[in-house]
Design a protein around this motif. Structure first.
Motif, short mmCIF file in Angstrom:
data_model
loop_
_atom_site.label_atom_id
_atom_site.label_comp_id
_atom_site.label_asym_id
_atom_site.label_seq_id
_atom_site.Cartn_x
_atom_site.Cartn_y
_atom_site.Cartn_z
N ARG A 96 7.12 -10.25 8.84
CA ARG A 96 7.23 -10.42 7.38
C ARG A 96 5.88 -10.76 6.77
NH1 ARG A 96 8.09 -14.45 3.83
NH2 ARG A 96 8.20 -16.02 5.47
N ASP A 99 3.48 -7.69 6.98
CA ASP A 99 3.87 -6.71 5.97
C ASP A 99 3.40 -7.14 4.58
OD1 ASP A 99 5.05 -5.12 7.87
OD2 ASP A 99 7.10 -5.77 7.44
N GLU A 100 3.50 -8.44 4.30
CA GLU A 100 3.09 -8.95 3.00
C GLU A 100 1.58 -8.80 2.82
OE1 GLU A 100 3.80 -12.84 0.11
OE2 GLU A 100 4.48 -12.87 2.20
N ARG A 102 -0.36 -6.57 4.28
CA ARG A 102 -0.63 -5.14 4.08
C ARG A 102 -0.30 -4.72 2.65
NH1 ARG A 102 1.67 -4.78 9.38
NH2 ARG A 102 0.11 -4.08 10.92
N SER A 103 0.82 -5.20 2.14
CA SER A 103 1.24 -4.83 0.79
C SER A 103 0.24 -5.31 -0.25
CB SER A 103 2.63 -5.42 0.51
OG SER A 103 3.02 -5.16 -0.82
N ILE A 104 -0.20 -6.56 -0.13
CA ILE A 104 -1.15 -7.11 -1.10
C ILE A 104 -2.50 -6.40 -0.98
CG2 ILE A 104 -2.44 -9.18 -1.76
CD1 ILE A 104 -0.01 -10.82 -0.81
N SER A 106 -3.06 -3.42 0.03
CA SER A 106 -2.93 -2.06 -0.47
C SER A 106 -2.89 -2.03 -2.00
CB SER A 106 -1.67 -1.41 0.11
OG SER A 106 -1.46 -0.14 -0.43
N GLU A 107 -2.12 -2.95 -2.58
CA GLU A 107 -2.00 -2.99 -4.05
C GLU A 107 -3.32 -3.36 -4.72
OE1 GLU A 107 0.49 -5.40 -7.54
OE2 GLU A 107 1.14 -5.50 -5.45
N SER A 109 -6.54 -2.94 -3.64
CA SER A 109 -7.49 -2.35 -2.69
C SER A 109 -8.94 -2.65 -3.00
CB SER A 109 -7.28 -0.83 -2.64
OG SER A 109 -7.42 -0.26 -3.94
N CYS A 131 -4.52 -5.76 9.25
CA CYS A 131 -3.60 -5.66 8.11
C CYS A 131 -4.34 -5.48 6.78
CB CYS A 131 -2.72 -6.91 8.03
SG CYS A 131 -1.51 -7.04 9.38
#
Length: 252
Positions: A96, A99-100, A102-104, A106-107, A109, A131
């Motif tokens: 979890r 994944d968080e 990676r998400s941050i 990516s958003e 960048s 990540c």
């Protein structure tokens, strides 16, 4: 720390700080880019924000509980220069959390994401970088080091603690040594069988390749397991790799 917070909150009301409570900024802060602190613990994030502002961070500070809160309030703040994600005792290797991150990453960048965590374990740091994190700060460092690390990441660098990098020296040193031959523990035949087990070969294949009876192979395997104190073939393969290295020769 409590007196410092009280000073900012009450003694100087005409010079409001950016905090989790709102988006007010004075003229000086409006001209600076912003560090976003992400931490679900209100007291921790507010104390950290106050400490960073007091140590000449060079950025305004916004402290939020979640990235969703930032999305709602971002128009009240200066553009982001960096994101400090405080994990506390949580592990980057938890799915979890990774994944968080990676998400941050990516958003945002174009904005470096730096992690703050209680551990300086090198495996956690490597996963964090994989990540998308641009820095990893252990909570064992002082506030001055934290400030330097944040400014380094904001300038395009990557910060990792030197202590964690130095802890890898033994792995490098051990990798540079020639592996021990299996015959230091096993007979020549046992060493050949151990090599075959490490490669995952079945008893029939081992017997065929070594020109042995299958019953003889089983005897060798039992003796190998006794010497290694292993309970199954998988454990034999693991212990042979651990004791002798991936490329251990069967004989000198």
């Amino acid at each position: 720390m409590s007196s410092a917070i009280g000073l900012h909150s009450f003694a100087l009301p005409s010079q409001p700080e950016i905090s989790s409570g709102g988006g007010t900024r004075d003229n000086e802060q409006a001209d600076r880019e912003c560090l976003l602190i992400l931490d679900g613990r209100a007291l921790d994030r507010e104390c950290l924000a106050s400490a960073l502002e007091d140590h000449d961070l060079g950025m305004a500070v916004a402290a939020m509980g979640t990235i969703e809160e930032w999305r709602i309030k971002k128009d009240s703040y200066a553009p982001l220069s960096a994101i400090l994600f405080n994990l506390g005792g949580r592990k980057v290797t938890d799915q979890r959390i990774s994944d968080e991150i990676r998400s941050i990453s990516s958003e945002f960048s174009s904005v470096p994401v730096i992690l703050l965590a209680d551990t300086d374990d090198i495996s956690q740091i490597l996963v964090a970088l994989e990540c998308g994190a641009r820095g990893y700060i252990p909570t064992s460092v002082g506030i001055d080091v934290c400030v330097e690390a944040l400014n380094l990441a904001a300038a395009g660098g990557i910060f990792v603690p030197a202590s964690s990098v130095l802890s890898m020296r033994h792995l490098i040193d051990s990798g540079s040594r020639d592996p021990r031959p299996l015959t230091t523990m096993f007979t020549h035949r046992q060493a050949e069988v151990a090599q075959a087990l490490r490669r995952g070969k079945a008893n029939k294949i081992i017997a065929y390749e070594l020109n042995l009876r299958e019953s003889t192979v089983k005897v060798h395997i039992r003796n190998i397991m006794k010497k290694l104190k292993a309970t199954n073939r998988t454990e034999v393969a693991y212990k042979v790799n651990d004791l002798f290295g991936e490329g251990a020769p069967a004989e000198e």
